[in-house]
Design a protein around this motif. Structure first.
Motif, PDB file in Angstrom:
ATOM      1  N   VAL A  30       0.987  -0.947  -0.048  1.00  0.00           N
ATOM      2  CA  VAL A  30       0.036  -0.171  -0.068  1.00  0.00           C
ATOM      3  C   VAL A  30       1.315   1.470  -0.193  1.00  0.00           C
ATOM      4  N   LEU A  31       0.413   2.275  -0.536  1.00  0.00           N
ATOM      5  CA  LEU A  31       0.740   3.282   0.129  1.00  0.00           C
ATOM      6  C   LEU A  31       0.146   3.986   0.500  1.00  0.00           C
ATOM      7  N   LEU A  32       1.447   4.484   2.241  1.00  0.00           N
ATOM      8  CA  LEU A  32       0.583   5.210   2.253  1.00  0.00           C
ATOM      9  C   LEU A  32       1.301   6.724   3.168  1.00  0.00           C
ATOM     10  N   LYS A  33       0.693   7.951   2.804  1.00  0.00           N
ATOM     11  CA  LYS A  33       0.624   9.270   2.529  1.00  0.00           C
ATOM     12  C   LYS A  33       1.026   9.861   4.281  1.00  0.00           C
ATOM     13  N   VAL A  34       1.767  10.193   4.315  1.00  0.00           N
ATOM     14  CA  VAL A  34       2.667  10.306   5.423  1.00  0.00           C
ATOM     15  C   VAL A  34       2.667  11.345   6.625  1.00  0.00           C
ATOM     16  N   ALA A  35       1.921  11.277   7.785  1.00  0.00           N
ATOM     17  CA  ALA A  35       1.192  12.450   8.524  1.00  0.00           C
ATOM     18  C   ALA A  35       2.664  13.080   9.314  1.00  0.00           C
ATOM     19  N   ALA A  36       3.045  11.771  10.013  1.00  0.00           N
ATOM     20  CA  ALA A  36       4.462  11.595  11.233  1.00  0.00           C
ATOM     21  C   ALA A  36       5.507  10.808  10.650  1.00  0.00           C
ATOM     22  N   SER A  37       6.846  10.851  11.521  1.00  0.00           N
ATOM     23  CA  SER A  37       7.945  10.263  11.061  1.00  0.00           C
ATOM     24  C   SER A  37       8.740   9.946  12.746  1.00  0.00           C
ATOM     25  N   ALA A  38       8.693   8.868  13.005  1.00  0.00           N
ATOM     26  CA  ALA A  38      10.110   9.474  14.206  1.00  0.00           C
ATOM     27  C   ALA A  38      11.327   9.200  13.840  1.00  0.00           C
ATOM     28  N   LEU A  39      12.093   9.968  14.818  1.00  0.00           N
ATOM     29  CA  LEU A  39      13.680   9.522  14.886  1.00  0.00           C
ATOM     30  C   LEU A  39      13.475   8.458  15.367  1.00  0.00           C
ATOM     31  N   ASN A  40      14.934   7.669  14.648  1.00  0.00           N
ATOM     32  CA  ASN A  40      15.606   6.387  15.929  1.00  0.00           C
ATOM     33  C   ASN A  40      17.114   6.358  15.062  1.00  0.00           C
ATOM     34  N   ARG A  41      17.739   5.991  16.049  1.00  0.00           N
ATOM     35  CA  ARG A  41      19.336   6.210  16.502  1.00  0.00           C
ATOM     36  C   ARG A  41      19.992   6.034  14.880  1.00  0.00           C
ATOM     37  N   ALA A  42      19.511   4.702  14.224  1.00  0.00           N
ATOM     38  CA  ALA A  42      19.699   3.933  13.171  1.00  0.00           C
ATOM     39  C   ALA A  42      19.483   5.583  11.648  1.00  0.00           C
ATOM     40  N   GLY A  67       0.058   7.563   8.725  1.00  0.00           N
ATOM     41  CA  GLY A  67      -0.727   9.143   7.821  1.00  0.00           C
ATOM     42  C   GLY A  67      -1.726   7.818   7.652  1.00  0.00           C
ATOM     43  N   HIS A  68      -2.378   8.028   6.306  1.00  0.00           N
ATOM     44  CA  HIS A  68      -3.383   7.934   5.820  1.00  0.00           C
ATOM     45  C   HIS A  68      -3.239   6.934   4.640  1.00  0.00           C
ATOM     46  N   ALA A  96       9.216  11.244   5.022  1.00  0.00           N
ATOM     47  CA  ALA A  96       8.714  11.721   3.228  1.00  0.00           C
ATOM     48  C   ALA A  96       7.285  11.902   2.449  1.00  0.00           C
ATOM     49  N   GLN A  97       7.116  12.387   2.501  1.00  0.00           N
ATOM     50  CA  GLN A  97       5.335  12.491   2.485  1.00  0.00           C
ATOM     51  C   GLN A  97       4.778  11.250   1.520  1.00  0.00           C
ATOM     52  N   TYR A  98       5.095  10.344   0.826  1.00  0.00           N
ATOM     53  CA  TYR A  98       4.504   9.232   0.446  1.00  0.00           C
ATOM     54  C   TYR A  98       5.766   7.942   0.684  1.00  0.00           C
ATOM     55  N   VAL A  99       5.120   6.646   1.025  1.00  0.00           N
ATOM     56  CA  VAL A  99       5.736   6.066   1.247  1.00  0.00           C
ATOM     57  C   VAL A  99       5.273   4.061   1.270  1.00  0.00           C
ATOM     58  N   THR A 100       6.002   3.150  -0.111  1.00  0.00           N
ATOM     59  CA  THR A 100       5.429   2.300  -0.184  1.00  0.00           C
ATOM     60  C   THR A 100       5.960   0.888   0.858  1.00  0.00           C
ATOM     61  N   VAL A 101       4.985   0.128   1.334  1.00  0.00           N
ATOM     62  CA  VAL A 101       4.716  -0.330   2.384  1.00  0.00           C
ATOM     63  C   VAL A 101       4.685  -2.063   2.313  1.00  0.00           C
ATOM     64  N   PRO A 102       4.821  -3.367   2.412  1.00  0.00           N
ATOM     65  CA  PRO A 102       3.736  -4.073   2.292  1.00  0.00           C
ATOM     66  C   PRO A 102       2.737  -4.297   3.347  1.00  0.00           C
ATOM     67  N   ALA A 103       1.409  -4.477   3.144  1.00  0.00           N
ATOM     68  CA  ALA A 103       0.060  -4.671   3.312  1.00  0.00           C
ATOM     69  C   ALA A 103       0.752  -4.887   5.105  1.00  0.00           C
ATOM     70  N   GLU A 104       0.986  -6.029   5.040  1.00  0.00           N
ATOM     71  CA  GLU A 104       0.643  -6.797   6.643  1.00  0.00           C
ATOM     72  C   GLU A 104       1.567  -6.496   7.855  1.00  0.00           C
ATOM     73  N   LEU A 105       2.281  -5.371   7.804  1.00  0.00           N
ATOM     74  CA  LEU A 105       3.157  -4.658   8.051  1.00  0.00           C
ATOM     75  C   LEU A 105       2.043  -3.082   9.038  1.00  0.00           C
ATOM     76  N   LEU A 106       0.733  -2.915   8.598  1.00  0.00           N
ATOM     77  CA  LEU A 106       0.271  -1.691   8.647  1.00  0.00           C
ATOM     78  C   LEU A 106      -0.339  -1.959  10.050  1.00  0.00           C
ATOM     79  N   MET A 107      -0.614  -1.245  10.836  1.00  0.00           N
ATOM     80  CA  MET A 107      -0.562  -1.695  12.092  1.00  0.00           C
ATOM     81  C   MET A 107      -2.128  -0.180  12.466  1.00  0.00           C
ATOM     82  N   PRO A 108      -3.002  -0.397  13.277  1.00  0.00           N
ATOM     83  CA  PRO A 108      -4.159   0.595  13.209  1.00  0.00           C
ATOM     84  C   PRO A 108      -3.771   0.984  14.525  1.00  0.00           C
TER      85      PRO A 108
END
Length: 242
Positions: A30-42, A67-68, A96-108
């Motif tokens: 799925v394509l996710l329209k990103v609303a927020a992204s966290a910052l990690n040590r990596a 996001g949505h 980024a404004q959009y990111v693709t992701v395997p659908a099984e990794l999405l969480m409510p």
């Protein structure tokens, strides 16, 4: 679309916004329209040139986002619909404004969380939850020794341990970090640069001395090292220390 970018390794001053191609979801994605992204040590290490994304992953920073759902990949038959809010764990690309992701990794997104809060859940909080509950089976009354207590996973583990009635103890490399951990609920903190944390832990928990050898192995052990009365949770990551 716009994404966070850098041309050469270094500090945050090297980051800038760049126009890049918008990704398209493939089969099962799925394509996710990103609303927020966290910052990690990596992300910090990647920006400094000390960490390479996994093969095939986006070179854009961002290991988690919220996001949505904006688009479904060809043939997708799952429960997600365009417009659904979601949070996600990523191998990269979240800043980024959009990111693709395997659908099984999405969480409510749990009720009551903002998009910013949800973006910080998948990496650190779910890692801490997995270690404490799925691997360690922490129960009320347990003592939990958390290495890197001021890290993302560490601060999450402190609070999750408190939620189930366990007693979190932490190690860290400075007094400032120990104070931060104690403000979040750590019952005690030990500076591993200045004292033997295994002896300090044994003294605090009153575990018999012959069980202490396990704590000496904890710094180089896997994610969890369990004992009859104490559980040790460390970062266990292969990323270099800063």
């Amino acid at each position: 679309m716009i994404a966070v970018h850098f041309d050469k390794p270094g500090g945050p001053e090297n980051l800038y916004l760049k126009e890049v191609a918008k990704p398209s979801p493939g089969e099962g994605e799925v394509l996710l329209k990103v609303a927020a992204s966290a910052l990690n040590r990596a992300d910090l290490l990647q920006r400094q040139g000390q960490y390479a994304p996994p093969p095939g992953a986006s070179n854009i920073l961002g290991l988690e986002a919220s996001g949505h759902v904006a688009e479904l990949g060809a043939g997708y038959q799952g429960p997600w619909k365009v417009g659904d809010p979601a949070m996600v764990l990523l191998s990269g690309g979240g800043q980024a404004q959009y990111v693709t992701v395997p659908a099984e990794l999405l969480m409510p997104i749990p009720a009551g969380l903002t998009m910013c809060q949800a973006a910080a859940i998948p990496e650190a909080w779910l890692t801490a939850f997995q270690l404490l509950h799925l691997v360690g089976n922490v129960q009320a009354g347990d003592s939990v020794l958390i290495h890197a207590g001021a890290s993302g996973v560490g601060t999450a583990a402190i609070q999750l341990a408190r939620m189930v009635g366990a007693t979190p103890l932490v190690t860290a490399g400075s007094q400032q970090k120990l104070q931060r951990a104690e403000k979040l609920g750590a019952a005690a903190g030990f500076n591993y640069k200045e004292e033997d944390f295994s002896e300090a832990t044994l003294k605090f928990t009153k575990v018999q001395a012959d069980a202490g050898e396990g704590f000496h192995r904890a710094n180089s052990a896997p994610l969890l090292h369990g004992g009859p009365s104490t559980l040790t949770a460390g970062s266990g990551q292969s990323l270099p220390r800063g």
